[in-house]
Structures are given as C-alpha cells and as structure tokens.
Design an enzyme around this catalytic site. Sequence first.
Site, mmCIF file in Angstrom:
data_model
loop_
_atom_site.group_PDB
_atom_site.id
_atom_site.type_symbol
_atom_site.label_atom_id
_atom_site.label_comp_id
_atom_site.label_asym_id
_atom_site.label_seq_id
_atom_site.Cartn_x
_atom_site.Cartn_y
_atom_site.Cartn_z
ATOM 1 N N ASP A 1 0.871 -1.177 0.000
ATOM 2 C CA ASP A 1 0.000 0.000 0.000
ATOM 3 C C ASP A 1 0.913 1.233 0.000
ATOM 4 O O ASP A 1 2.145 1.138 0.081
ATOM 5 C CB ASP A 1 -0.987 -0.019 1.171
HETATM 6 C C1 BGC Z 1 -5.102 3.189 0.146
HETATM 7 C C2 BGC Z 1 -5.248 2.234 -1.008
HETATM 8 C C3 BGC Z 1 -5.095 2.968 -2.307
HETATM 9 C C4 BGC Z 1 -3.753 3.662 -2.323
HETATM 10 C C5 BGC Z 1 -3.440 4.385 -3.611
HETATM 11 C C6 BGC Z 1 -3.858 4.057 0.022
HETATM 12 O O1 BGC Z 1 -3.846 5.081 0.960
HETATM 13 O O2 BGC Z 1 -5.082 2.464 1.345
HETATM 14 O O3 BGC Z 1 -6.492 1.590 -0.922
HETATM 15 O O4 BGC Z 1 -5.223 2.079 -3.386
HETATM 16 O O5 BGC Z 1 -3.727 4.597 -1.271
HETATM 17 O O6 BGC Z 1 -4.159 5.549 -3.731
#
Ligand code: BGC
Length: 767
Positions: A295
Amino acid sequence: MHRTRNVKRLARLGHVALLCGCLLVSTMTTTDAEDRSAAADIEQRVDELLARMTLAEKVGQMNQVHAGDMDPLEELGDALRAGRIGSVINQVDVATVNELQRIAVEESRLGIPLLVGRDVIHGFKTVMPIPLGQAATWNPDIVRRGARIAALEAAKSGVNWTFAPMIDITRDPRWGRIAESPGEDPYLASRLAGAAVEGFQGDDLTAPGAILACAKHFAGYGEVESGRDYATTNIPENELRNVHLRPFRAAVDAGVATLMASFSDLNGVPATGNEFLMRQVLRDEWGFDGFVVSDWNSIHQLAVHGLTANDRDSALVAATAGVDMDMAGSVYVEELDELVDDGALDIDVIDTAVANILRVKFEMGLFDDPYTDPDALPAFGSAEALATAKVAALQSVVMLKNDNDVLPLSKDGLDRIAVIGPLADAPYEQLGTWIFDGDPELSVTALQGIRDLVGDDAKIEYVRAMETSRSKSTAPFDEATAAARRSDVVVLVLGEEAILSGEAHSRADINLPGAQAELVRRVREVGKPVIAVIMAGRPLTLTNIVDNVDAILYAWHPGTMGGPAIADLLFGVESPSGKLPATFPRMVGQVPIYYSQKNTGKPPSPDKIVHIDDIEAHAPQTSLGMTAFHLDAGYTPLFPFGFGLSYADFRYDNIRVSDDEVALGGTLTISAELKNRGDVAAEEVVQLYVRDLVGNVTRPVRELKGFRRLRVEPDETVTVSFKLHTDDLAFFGRNNELMAEPGDFHAWIGGSSDTDLQTAFRVAASD
Ligand code: BGC
C-alpha cells in the site's frame, strides 16, 4: 497469443482426501492445453528478459512512483530512461501517459512498458454506487457491468491498472472504509469479488478497455480496533481463514492479476511484512502467479510500526515476505540494490518478484502495444454507462421502513411535495468516497430526479435546511417546517457528506451528524407523511429518527444516477429490491454486531433479557437473564443483514430438502416457494442460510450459502432451488485445514438473515 486470466477458462479440479472420518477438501486449478502453451510462451519471454536485466533494472521494475501533482515528463524522464521505474500512479492525462510509455519503451535500454495505476474504485467519470451500495444489490452481474464501465472509462485515460476491488470484510460501521467494502459476509463478498475482477479484467487482458484488477487489502484490515483507520488487527488464524481470506481466494480463483498488502498490523506482523500471508497462503497454498504491491508507502511504515529499525530493514523484510512492488515509497529503489550487493538479500527473491511483474505485463500485451488510443473507447458518461449506473443505484437502495404503505407516492394524488435536506441537491456528495475522477457534472440529484419525474403534476418546494450534513444551526428549520406545512408529503434527504466516510474517515458516533435528528423531529411535528432518503457511506444508527419517519429508503452514496433511481423508487416506477450487506446496530456500543456470530454458551432469547429501565431496585445479580445481551440494547440489531422491504408482498413457504441425508461428497437441493401476493411485479433477493450444529470448531448460528435475485409477477409463485454440495459446508477446523464434516444441519430460505422458514438435513460419512 497471451494467456488470459479468465476464470471461465480455468478448470477446477476438486481434490479430496479422507482423514479422520472427515473430508479434507483442497482444490487445484489447471489450464487447458491452449492456455498452457500461451503461459509457457510468456514464461519463456519473462526468463529471456530477466536474463538480460541488470540488478538496477530489476529493482526498477519493483518501483512504482507517484506521477501526479508535477510535470511527470520533466521529473521522471531520467529515471524512466534508466529503467528505474516499473509503474506510475495517479497520472490520467492520456497524452502524458502515452509519452511516459514512449520514453519507457523507446528510450530505456530494455524498453519495458509501464503499468499505470489509479484508484478506480466505483467508477471513473461515471460513478456507480459506493461498493457497499453495490453489495446491497446482491447482484454479481451489475457489479461486473459496473466494473466494466469503470474499466472502459479509465482505460480511455491510459490507466491499465486499478486498485479495486476492495474486499475487506468488516463488521464495524465506525470504520470509514466500510464504504469501500462489500460488507460483513464472506460468501456475498466472494461472489462480488469474482464479478468485479471479471468486470475490470474482462475475458482477455490484451483487449482495449481491459485493466488489471487489484484485490485489496491483503489481509484483515476490516478488523481495525474500534474501527479506527490504520489501527491494529488481531485475528486468530482460524477466523482469518474462515472469514477474511475467503474473498481473496475467490478473487485469485477469478484470475485477479494483483493483490495489495494492507497497511495494518496483523497479529504483530504488519501485513506488508507478513510472510505467512504472502508466501504461505497466497503463493504456496493458492498458487497465485500475479504480483503483490504494497500500500502507499507501507514498506517504509514497517519501521513506523516498530517491526524494523529503518528503511533498509523494511525493504529486506517486505521483499522477503513477498511484496513485489513498492507503491510510492522509494524504499525499494533506494535500498534493494545494496541489500543484494551486500549479500543480505538473495537475488532469487528479486528475480521472483520481477518475474511476477513482467509476467503480468506480458499477459496484458503491453510489450506489443503499450499505447492508448482514447478514440477507440466509448465516450465518458456514455448512454450505456449512465444506464448501468442507474440500474446499479436502483438495485442498491434498501427500503428499511414503509409504515402504512406510505410509499410508493402517487403523482396524481399530490399537489405539493417538500424536498428538504442537505443531500437533496448535492451532486458531488452523492458520489461518495474515492472518486478521484468522478464527474459531478454528470450527477443527477434526488431533487432533479423528482422534478423530472413529477413534471407539472405537482409543485416541488426545496429547502436545503442545513449547509452541510454536519451543520448544527437550527435557524433554517423554520423555513423547512413551513414548506412541510404547505405540502402533502415531505421527502427528507439526509445522511453523510462524502468526506465523512472512506480512508482515514472513521467515526465513533455513527448517528446522523449535525442537527439532522432535530430537523426530522421538527418536520415530524408538522404532521405530514415523512419519507427519509438517507445517503451515507456506512450503516448509521437510526434509532433516534426511525420512529419519526414513515418510510426510509437507504440509498448509500448512490453515484451519478442516484437521483433518477431514487425518484423511480419513491414513485413506484420500480420497487426497492436492495438488501443490507451489513447489520444496522441500534447503538454504536453493539459493534461488532453481525448475523453470523457464534452461539456462545449462554445465548440470549427474548424471554431471557431484561431492559435496564425494568430492573427492580436491589434485584439479585442472577435475576437478569444471565445471557449474552446488553442491558440497554438487547442483542438484536435495528435491521438485520439481508433485510430489505419491497412494494410487492412476498411470502415464503414450503421449504424442502431433496434428501434428508447426503453423504460427504454428495449434493442436495434445498428449495422454497416464493409467492408475490401483492399487485406489483418486483425483484426479490432470495437467500439461503445454513447452520452446522456441531463442528470441529464452533460454527456461526447462520451462514449465507446462496442467493438469487429474481423478478416475480403479481400472484406468481416461483420455486427457488439451491444446490448445495457438501464441499460448500467445508470450513477451516482447529488445525486450520479445510474440512467438511458429517453431522446435522439446519437450513433457512427467506428474504433476510432472520427468516424463520427452516428445514434440516444430515451429512453422513462417505463409504
Ligand atoms: C489506500 C489504497 C489505495 C492507495 C493508492 C492508500 O492510501 O489504502 O487503498 O489504493 O492509497 O491511492
């Protein structure tokens, strides 16, 4: 010819072995001959390319960089030419994306194309209901179609990878990310996960408009303590396997190309550094051959969690655990080369990760055609996109209450309608969370939808009454009550603005925010019929308003076409048919409350509970029932999982099981009759629940095992049958092996998880 990730082309081989009188069930997959040769072809191309790569180029493939809020051509050009970037995130200008691809393909030594990632969570320009709303449709087909529309629109901008579906099971409506989730049930979530993957990826990943899906967040994120985002999760392995991992397994079976590791700490080892999840379960047990992305900066955060001391250790731990790509963190690109050079990290770990990424790039056909031709794809907000968004919204709305059949409204009988509330005419808010690219200009609001439907037949008087859903001022309420007084009926459009749910937007109080309950009370006093339409990113506690309204349509955040859908439902053009994908608590203190709970040793029942107001002074300790309930909330929810009313009058009857007894390995059929005794045709979601009375580990009091959405005409009776194989009853036992056991089972069919239409059957040991 590239191997597709189409589940229809995967033949599932059931593999069963007898042990201890129980069936241990495992499954393996194989491809047909054509797919095998395409896969072999890709493996050969991966191996050949890998053999030509330097360590720096390999690590580059494992690096995803943020390409928004900057001039990416200026800032990223050199790194692209040096082969130090494998993927970009957050660039959606198609000309820029094509130019980035051109630099990667034509100006880097090996010409490896880029993956272009973006959060396309419930639509791109055209926005479907939030995922929790889509789950309320209980309709895999509409989820598949919605994902397909999202993929087509995103691909038009050069995006070839979305970070969806989010398939975290959660039983906590305080958690803001419940809006993005499929709700509380692993079976429903699994069915929808597979459908979403199919919608995004299509039959053929090389086709224009197909984009990679990403099942996230692996795993357990939905259990964050007290629903506070990013908080710790502690989930016993048995619960993890029986609940949280199941939708991920379904996504893998559906051919999902990528998974995202969760931010959260899982049992002391944050998911991003969790070898059990990513090596043992995902690779060894499930045979996943796509790749895992971290993530956002979550590799770096391993040190913040306190699992590692610094970025170097974090890179080592994450790569060893099986995170193939670093999202927006630059930890891999800064640390991995040296870790390998120092001998701290085996080059095989890098080679495996890079092969996983390259394999997916080959499967997508990116090496053959990395560019996007936007003109080859449908326009944004096409008629098909809007029609799909409307059907999704129509089917997502759950009618929670309809006293005295106040709904549907009749245009003919009404002269004036008051439409009141902060969300009645809020084109942006109705789209909900995670709509980076969603276009509020395409939104049709509830007010507009009602106006369009009613035309000149009735006068619509609109009063916003609150600046935002959180406003505390009651000053404008006089205007609202005056409008109510002049009208024949009041439609109150209430709820939460989009910002109150989603990532990092958890709430500890899940009542309607601001002065909304007071607005309801004031409007109620006027004495006109009051219909509440509620748009929200979570199940709210509605206890303080439920008795002050005649009807409730729970619309979640319904997306672009929420308005026309709500209007059609209010006026009976269609009947509500959504069913709750998550339990609605009476009070927040009941959380977690969910239908598939365990029985406990002291289960509550209506005759064994006492309300706090009814306790006599000096009552002896043991006089209060001694069962598992709250003195102030009892043990039942306000609205149960699976619940949702209709304008039809559905009656269930005659539940039958084809065989009283089935041997392990066999199949039986459970059926019931569903009659529409009303005078309108409507869709109903028929649900099958099962209870395994005695288990190697304790089993839930009910578990969803099947559902079907069908349309029933007035006076029509349909027999709905569900086939149940004994493998469908399998669960992970105390040794965490999948097993189906002999024993007694109860089964229910109905329109909600609290249906009492019950039958029973027995599973016998196989010969
Ligand atoms: C989130 C993800 C997301 C990623 C990219 C993160 O903060 O937890 O779900 O895909 O950001 O934007």
